[in-house]
Scaffold this active site. Structure first.
Site, PDB file in Angstrom:
ATOM      1  N   LYS A 128      13.847  68.042  29.194  1.00 14.25           N
ATOM      2  CA  LYS A 128      12.457  67.760  29.569  1.00 14.25           C
ATOM      3  C   LYS A 128      12.041  68.531  30.817  1.00 14.25           C
ATOM      4  O   LYS A 128      10.899  68.972  30.908  1.00 14.25           O
ATOM      5  CB  LYS A 128      12.200  66.256  29.720  1.00 14.25           C
ATOM      6  CG  LYS A 128      13.096  65.544  30.710  1.00 14.25           C
ATOM      7  CD  LYS A 128      12.947  64.036  30.581  1.00 14.25           C
ATOM      8  CE  LYS A 128      13.720  63.287  31.663  1.00 14.25           C
ATOM      9  NZ  LYS A 128      15.181  63.575  31.684  1.00 14.25           N
ATOM     10  N   ARG A 180      24.526  57.102  33.073  1.00 15.22           N
ATOM     11  CA  ARG A 180      23.100  57.465  33.050  1.00 15.22           C
ATOM     12  C   ARG A 180      22.513  57.296  31.658  1.00 15.22           C
ATOM     13  O   ARG A 180      21.363  56.893  31.501  1.00 15.22           O
ATOM     14  CB  ARG A 180      22.904  58.878  33.577  1.00 15.22           C
ATOM     15  CG  ARG A 180      22.816  58.882  35.114  1.00 15.22           C
ATOM     16  CD  ARG A 180      23.267  60.174  35.729  1.00 15.22           C
ATOM     17  NE  ARG A 180      22.498  61.299  35.286  1.00 15.22           N
ATOM     18  CZ  ARG A 180      23.001  62.527  35.112  1.00 15.22           C
ATOM     19  NH1 ARG A 180      24.268  62.768  35.341  1.00 15.22           N
ATOM     20  NH2 ARG A 180      22.226  63.495  34.725  1.00 15.22           N
ATOM     21  N   ARG A 208      26.177  71.701  32.279  1.00 20.85           N
ATOM     22  CA  ARG A 208      25.327  71.816  33.465  1.00 20.85           C
ATOM     23  C   ARG A 208      26.120  71.487  34.731  1.00 20.85           C
ATOM     24  O   ARG A 208      25.924  72.108  35.771  1.00 20.85           O
ATOM     25  CB  ARG A 208      24.125  70.871  33.333  1.00 20.85           C
ATOM     26  CG  ARG A 208      23.137  71.014  34.477  1.00 20.85           C
ATOM     27  CD  ARG A 208      21.860  70.259  34.209  1.00 20.85           C
ATOM     28  NE  ARG A 208      21.988  68.858  34.521  1.00 20.85           N
ATOM     29  CZ  ARG A 208      21.040  67.947  34.321  1.00 20.85           C
ATOM     30  NH1 ARG A 208      19.901  68.300  33.768  1.00 20.85           N
ATOM     31  NH2 ARG A 208      21.228  66.700  34.650  1.00 20.85           N
ATOM     32  N   ARG A 245      10.642  55.581  34.866  1.00 23.51           N
ATOM     33  CA  ARG A 245      11.935  55.334  34.223  1.00 23.51           C
ATOM     34  C   ARG A 245      12.158  53.868  33.925  1.00 23.51           C
ATOM     35  O   ARG A 245      13.198  53.528  33.349  1.00 23.51           O
ATOM     36  CB  ARG A 245      13.036  55.787  35.175  1.00 23.51           C
ATOM     37  CG  ARG A 245      13.748  57.068  34.768  1.00 23.51           C
ATOM     38  CD  ARG A 245      14.765  57.338  35.871  1.00 23.51           C
ATOM     39  NE  ARG A 245      15.833  58.215  35.511  1.00 23.51           N
ATOM     40  CZ  ARG A 245      15.823  59.531  35.630  1.00 23.51           C
ATOM     41  NH1 ARG A 245      14.741  60.151  35.996  1.00 23.51           N
ATOM     42  NH2 ARG A 245      16.904  60.224  35.355  1.00 23.51           N
ATOM     43  N   ARG A 270      26.257  69.557  40.150  1.00 25.10           N
ATOM     44  CA  ARG A 270      25.575  68.340  40.586  1.00 25.10           C
ATOM     45  C   ARG A 270      26.554  67.183  40.697  1.00 25.10           C
ATOM     46  O   ARG A 270      27.356  66.948  39.804  1.00 25.10           O
ATOM     47  CB  ARG A 270      24.461  67.984  39.588  1.00 25.10           C
ATOM     48  CG  ARG A 270      23.087  68.242  40.149  1.00 25.10           C
ATOM     49  CD  ARG A 270      22.038  68.029  39.124  1.00 25.10           C
ATOM     50  NE  ARG A 270      22.003  66.651  38.625  1.00 25.10           N
ATOM     51  CZ  ARG A 270      20.993  66.159  37.927  1.00 25.10           C
ATOM     52  NH1 ARG A 270      19.947  66.922  37.644  1.00 25.10           N
ATOM     53  NH2 ARG A 270      21.022  64.924  37.488  1.00 25.10           N
TER      54      ARG A 270
HETATM   55  P1  ADP Z   1      18.520  63.368  34.628  1.00 25.70           P
HETATM   56  O1  ADP Z   1      17.212  63.444  33.891  1.00 25.70           O
HETATM   57  O2  ADP Z   1      19.464  64.426  34.222  1.00 25.70           O
HETATM   58  O3  ADP Z   1      19.123  61.993  34.602  1.00 25.70           O
HETATM   59  P2  ADP Z   1      17.178  63.381  37.233  1.00 25.70           P
HETATM   60  O4  ADP Z   1      17.210  64.540  38.143  1.00 25.70           O
HETATM   61  O5  ADP Z   1      15.877  63.022  36.596  1.00 25.70           O
HETATM   62  O6  ADP Z   1      18.295  63.658  36.156  1.00 25.70           O
HETATM   63  O7  ADP Z   1      17.705  62.060  38.004  1.00 25.70           O
HETATM   64  C1  ADP Z   1      18.912  62.024  38.705  1.00 25.70           C
HETATM   65  C2  ADP Z   1      19.100  60.647  39.368  1.00 25.70           C
HETATM   66  O8  ADP Z   1      18.045  60.415  40.321  1.00 25.70           O
HETATM   67  C3  ADP Z   1      19.015  59.452  38.422  1.00 25.70           C
HETATM   68  O9  ADP Z   1      20.251  59.190  37.783  1.00 25.70           O
HETATM   69  C4  ADP Z   1      18.592  58.332  39.390  1.00 25.70           C
HETATM   70  O10 ADP Z   1      19.671  57.868  40.173  1.00 25.70           O
HETATM   71  C5  ADP Z   1      17.637  59.039  40.328  1.00 25.70           C
HETATM   72  N1  ADP Z   1      16.233  58.973  39.841  1.00 25.70           N
HETATM   73  C6  ADP Z   1      15.462  60.037  39.440  1.00 25.70           C
HETATM   74  N2  ADP Z   1      14.240  59.622  39.064  1.00 25.70           N
HETATM   75  C7  ADP Z   1      14.232  58.275  39.226  1.00 25.70           C
HETATM   76  C8  ADP Z   1      13.269  57.251  38.985  1.00 25.70           C
HETATM   77  N3  ADP Z   1      12.047  57.554  38.481  1.00 25.70           N
HETATM   78  N4  ADP Z   1      13.614  55.968  39.250  1.00 25.70           N
HETATM   79  C9  ADP Z   1      14.811  55.660  39.744  1.00 25.70           C
HETATM   80  N5  ADP Z   1      15.785  56.551  39.982  1.00 25.70           N
HETATM   81  C10 ADP Z   1      15.504  57.859  39.727  1.00 25.70           C
END
Ligand code: ADP
Length: 195
Positions: free
Chosen positions: A15, A146, A129, A90, A135
């Site tokens: 995405k 996750r 990745r 989320r 990461r």
């Molecule tokens: P991915 O889509 O690969 O899981 P992201 O970069 O979107 O990776 O998110 C990485 C981490 O950041 C998540 O596992 C969470 O801990 C935190 N995070 C990101 N966006 C949110 C959100 N909207 N609400 C709560 N935690 C978030």
């Protein structure tokens, strides 16, 4: 009229890649809460200190903190014409908060693009990745966590947006270009609807 589009899907669904292409096409910002949080972590802000261990465990950062951060980001000038949300909302409370924030701006969610990919290829992609980007949250255990959190807390948002008539499901298990073509068509339809 400002256009607000959500990119929705499991971690590793691509995405973010799709959102950045559309952001370049439309000249509206891509707002990734994951990227915003990572920058707080690397700058060592108060929010970053709270978020770091949570992110490393694969859990979600508390809704109120994420929503405050998002509100601040949307207030910046470059978001006056709209935004693409990547990784936000989320949870159900985040989605409710976003509706409120957009209503204050005289806007609403125009489309939710659900990039649908089965679990097996996702784990593959995330492991690759991890090797490329290093990461901290791309270890096999956090990847599984996750995905579990996604199914439990985030996937139910599809029902909310389906009921609102804005959900568009796109098969994300194809080439980046093939997915991008469907994404563009869905974005175009949403922009026509916003006029
Ligand atoms: P991915 O889509 O690969 O899981 P992201 O970069 O979107 O990776 O998110 C990485 C981490 O950041 C998540 O596992 C969470 O801990 C935190 N995070 C990101 N966006 C949110 C959100 N909207 N609400 C709560 N935690 C978030």
């Amino acid at each position: 009229m400002a256009v607000y589009i959500i990119f929705f899907g499991p971690p590793g669904s691509g995405k973010g890649t799709q959102a950045s292409r559309v952001a370049a096409d439309l000249a509206i910002p891509q707002i990734s809460t994951g990227d915003l949080l990572r920058s707080h972590v690397s700058q060592g802000t108060a929010l970053g200190k709270v978020a770091k261990p949570i992110m490393e465990s694969g859990a979600l950062v508390p809704d109120d903190l994420v929503t405050a951060m998002l509100r601040e980001r949307l207030a910046q000038k470059d978001a006056s014409g709209g935004a693409l949300f990547d990784g936000y909302p989320r949870t159900v409370p985040q989605a409710a908060a976003l509706d409120g924030i957009l209503a204050e701006r005289g806007g609403k969610v125009g489309a939710v693009l659900f990039i649908d990919v089965p679990d097996a290829p996702i784990v593959d992609r995330l492991v690759k990745r991890a090797a490329l980007e290093g990461r901290a949250d791309d270890t096999p255990e956090t990847i599984r966590e996750r995905l579990r959190v996604y199914r439990e807390k985030t996937a139910p948002l599809a029902d909310r947006y389906q009921a609102a008539g804005v959900l568009r499901t796109i098969d994300g298990f194809r080439s980046i270009d093939a997915v991008a073509a469907d994404v563009r068509a869905a974005v175009e339809a949403a922009r026509k609807g916003a006029r």
